[in-house]
Design a protein around this motif. Structure first.
Motif, PDB file in Angstrom:
ATOM      1  N   UNK A   1       0.843  -1.196   0.000  1.00  0.00           N
ATOM      2  CA  UNK A   1       0.000   0.000   0.000  1.00  0.00           C
ATOM      3  C   UNK A   1       0.875   1.241   0.000  1.00  0.00           C
ATOM      4  N   UNK A   2       0.543   2.181  -0.869  1.00  0.00           N
ATOM      5  CA  UNK A   2       1.333   3.403  -0.990  1.00  0.00           C
ATOM      6  C   UNK A   2       0.437   4.530  -1.497  1.00  0.00           C
ATOM      7  N   UNK A   3       1.048   5.652  -1.764  1.00  0.00           N
ATOM      8  CA  UNK A   3       0.365   6.769  -2.419  1.00  0.00           C
ATOM      9  C   UNK A   3       0.751   6.802  -3.895  1.00  0.00           C
ATOM     10  N   UNK A   4       1.092   5.637  -4.433  1.00  0.00           N
ATOM     11  CA  UNK A   4       1.566   5.510  -5.807  1.00  0.00           C
ATOM     12  C   UNK A   4       0.560   5.864  -6.877  1.00  0.00           C
ATOM     13  N   UNK A   5      -0.710   6.007  -6.518  1.00  0.00           N
ATOM     14  CA  UNK A   5      -1.729   6.386  -7.492  1.00  0.00           C
ATOM     15  C   UNK A   5      -1.860   7.888  -7.670  1.00  0.00           C
ATOM     16  N   UNK A   6      -1.053   8.657  -6.936  1.00  0.00           N
ATOM     17  CA  UNK A   6      -1.126  10.117  -7.015  1.00  0.00           C
ATOM     18  C   UNK A   6      -0.632  10.611  -8.374  1.00  0.00           C
ATOM     19  N   UNK A   7      -1.258  11.673  -8.850  1.00  0.00           N
ATOM     20  CA  UNK A   7      -0.820  12.321 -10.085  1.00  0.00           C
ATOM     21  C   UNK A   7      -0.889  13.832  -9.906  1.00  0.00           C
ATOM     22  N   UNK A   8      -0.087  14.518 -10.703  1.00  0.00           N
ATOM     23  CA  UNK A   8      -0.154  15.973 -10.807  1.00  0.00           C
ATOM     24  C   UNK A   8      -0.693  16.287 -12.186  1.00  0.00           C
ATOM     25  N   UNK A   9      -1.648  17.183 -12.257  1.00  0.00           N
ATOM     26  CA  UNK A   9      -2.213  17.583 -13.532  1.00  0.00           C
ATOM     27  C   UNK A   9      -1.865  19.036 -13.795  1.00  0.00           C
ATOM     28  N   UNK A  10      -1.157  19.260 -14.895  1.00  0.00           N
ATOM     29  CA  UNK A  10      -0.820  20.601 -15.357  1.00  0.00           C
ATOM     30  C   UNK A  10      -1.820  20.936 -16.458  1.00  0.00           C
ATOM     31  N   UNK A  11      -2.908  21.601 -16.088  1.00  0.00           N
ATOM     32  CA  UNK A  11      -3.972  21.892 -17.047  1.00  0.00           C
ATOM     33  C   UNK A  11      -3.485  22.822 -18.157  1.00  0.00           C
TER      34      UNK A  11
ATOM     35  N   UNK B   1       1.014  26.396 -11.276  1.00  0.00           N
ATOM     36  CA  UNK B   1       0.144  25.616 -10.408  1.00  0.00           C
ATOM     37  C   UNK B   1      -0.232  24.303 -11.073  1.00  0.00           C
ATOM     38  N   UNK B   2      -0.477  23.305 -10.215  1.00  0.00           N
ATOM     39  CA  UNK B   2      -0.897  21.980 -10.662  1.00  0.00           C
ATOM     40  C   UNK B   2      -2.021  21.505  -9.747  1.00  0.00           C
ATOM     41  N   UNK B   3      -2.741  20.522 -10.217  1.00  0.00           N
ATOM     42  CA  UNK B   3      -3.775  19.895  -9.398  1.00  0.00           C
ATOM     43  C   UNK B   3      -3.213  18.553  -8.917  1.00  0.00           C
ATOM     44  N   UNK B   4      -3.214  18.341  -7.603  1.00  0.00           N
ATOM     45  CA  UNK B   4      -2.785  17.066  -7.034  1.00  0.00           C
ATOM     46  C   UNK B   4      -4.015  16.183  -6.937  1.00  0.00           C
ATOM     47  N   UNK B   5      -3.906  14.994  -7.522  1.00  0.00           N
ATOM     48  CA  UNK B   5      -5.018  14.055  -7.514  1.00  0.00           C
ATOM     49  C   UNK B   5      -4.564  12.750  -6.887  1.00  0.00           C
ATOM     50  N   UNK B   6      -5.413  12.192  -6.018  1.00  0.00           N
ATOM     51  CA  UNK B   6      -5.145  10.937  -5.325  1.00  0.00           C
ATOM     52  C   UNK B   6      -6.430  10.133  -5.377  1.00  0.00           C
ATOM     53  N   UNK B   7      -6.378   8.867  -5.818  1.00  0.00           N
ATOM     54  CA  UNK B   7      -7.613   8.085  -5.932  1.00  0.00           C
ATOM     55  C   UNK B   7      -8.453   8.138  -4.654  1.00  0.00           C
ATOM     56  N   UNK B   8      -9.732   8.338  -4.806  1.00  0.00           N
ATOM     57  CA  UNK B   8     -10.773   8.422  -3.758  1.00  0.00           C
ATOM     58  C   UNK B   8     -10.745   9.728  -2.981  1.00  0.00           C
ATOM     59  N   UNK B   9      -9.820  10.644  -3.256  1.00  0.00           N
ATOM     60  CA  UNK B   9      -9.735  11.941  -2.572  1.00  0.00           C
ATOM     61  C   UNK B   9     -10.172  13.041  -3.529  1.00  0.00           C
ATOM     62  N   UNK B  10     -10.622  14.168  -2.971  1.00  0.00           N
ATOM     63  CA  UNK B  10     -10.922  15.333  -3.798  1.00  0.00           C
ATOM     64  C   UNK B  10      -9.605  15.915  -4.277  1.00  0.00           C
ATOM     65  N   UNK B  11      -9.526  16.430  -5.499  1.00  0.00           N
ATOM     66  CA  UNK B  11      -8.283  17.062  -5.962  1.00  0.00           C
ATOM     67  C   UNK B  11      -8.086  18.415  -5.293  1.00  0.00           C
TER      68      UNK B  11
ATOM     69  N   UNK C   1      -0.027  15.263 -17.571  1.00  0.00           N
ATOM     70  CA  UNK C   1      -0.247  14.586 -16.297  1.00  0.00           C
ATOM     71  C   UNK C   1       1.079  13.942 -15.890  1.00  0.00           C
ATOM     72  N   UNK C   2       1.456  14.130 -14.626  1.00  0.00           N
ATOM     73  CA  UNK C   2       2.707  13.590 -14.095  1.00  0.00           C
ATOM     74  C   UNK C   2       2.391  12.514 -13.055  1.00  0.00           C
ATOM     75  N   UNK C   3       3.031  11.362 -13.201  1.00  0.00           N
ATOM     76  CA  UNK C   3       2.821  10.234 -12.301  1.00  0.00           C
ATOM     77  C   UNK C   3       3.952  10.147 -11.285  1.00  0.00           C
ATOM     78  N   UNK C   4       3.676   9.515 -10.147  1.00  0.00           N
ATOM     79  CA  UNK C   4       4.701   9.288  -9.129  1.00  0.00           C
ATOM     80  C   UNK C   4       5.861   8.535  -9.777  1.00  0.00           C
ATOM     81  N   UNK C   5       7.079   8.979  -9.486  1.00  0.00           N
ATOM     82  CA  UNK C   5       8.264   8.315 -10.027  1.00  0.00           C
ATOM     83  C   UNK C   5       8.437   6.932  -9.408  1.00  0.00           C
TER      84      UNK C   5
END
Length: 159
Positions: free
Chosen positions: A87-97, A143-153, A102-106
């Motif tokens: 289990x991790x926060x590996x599903x997080x992404x950054x969105x540069x609108x 600015x970017x939007x931080x997105x994490x599955x099941x969380x509000x961005x 879209x940037x994924x966790x390294x």
């Protein structure tokens, strides 16, 4: 008899070679907050660009309820390579609108996400320091939007 989980059952670890651990001296300034299920909240306390072209987002994952909360495996995302490493926060992404990217966790060379791992549960009103490392967007991105599955961005300002 099954033992009740406690704050000590959460073992956040940085993964991989060269992974940057969550800071030991946590900032109390909240730059952004993401609301999750079951009373979980991710407070972002720092966003740092480094000379190597990486962006490290650090914060605190908090349980705001009076109950023990299990941390969902959905936060790891759905990439097979990431979910096989706990289990991790590996599903997080950054969105540069603005830049339409879209940037994924390294990941390290073994496929482990460069983020806090081994997440299990959180005791009532407890939290743990967390981090996520991404490729840095261009310096012109403010600015970017931080997105994490099941969380509000949430929107994060970059400097």
């Amino acid at each position: 008899m099954k033992q009740q989980p406690s704050a000590s059952t959460v073992s956040p670890k940085g993964s991989g070679q060269g992974a940057k651990p969550a800071p030991s001296t946590e900032s109390t300034e909240v730059l952004a907050a993401l609301k999750g299920p079951e009373g979980l909240e991710l407070a972002i306390n720092s966003v740092e660009r480094d000379a190597g072209g990486f962006l490290t987002v650090s914060g605190r994952l908090n349980n705001t309820t009076n109950d023990v909360v299990s941390i969902s495996s959905r936060l790891s995302g759905d990439e097979t390579e990431i979910i096989k490493h706990s289990n991790s926060l590996g599903g997080a992404t950054l969105l540069d609108a603005a830049g339409k990217k879209r940037y994924y966790v390294l990941r390290d060379t073994d496929g482990r996400p460069l983020t806090t791992t081994d997440l299990d549960s959180l005791a009532p009103h407890k939290g743990i320091p967390v981090f996520m490392q991404f490729p840095a967007p261009p310096a012109t991105t403010s600015e970017v939007s931080l997105q994490l599955p099941t969380f509000t961005p949430a929107t994060i300002k970059l400097s």
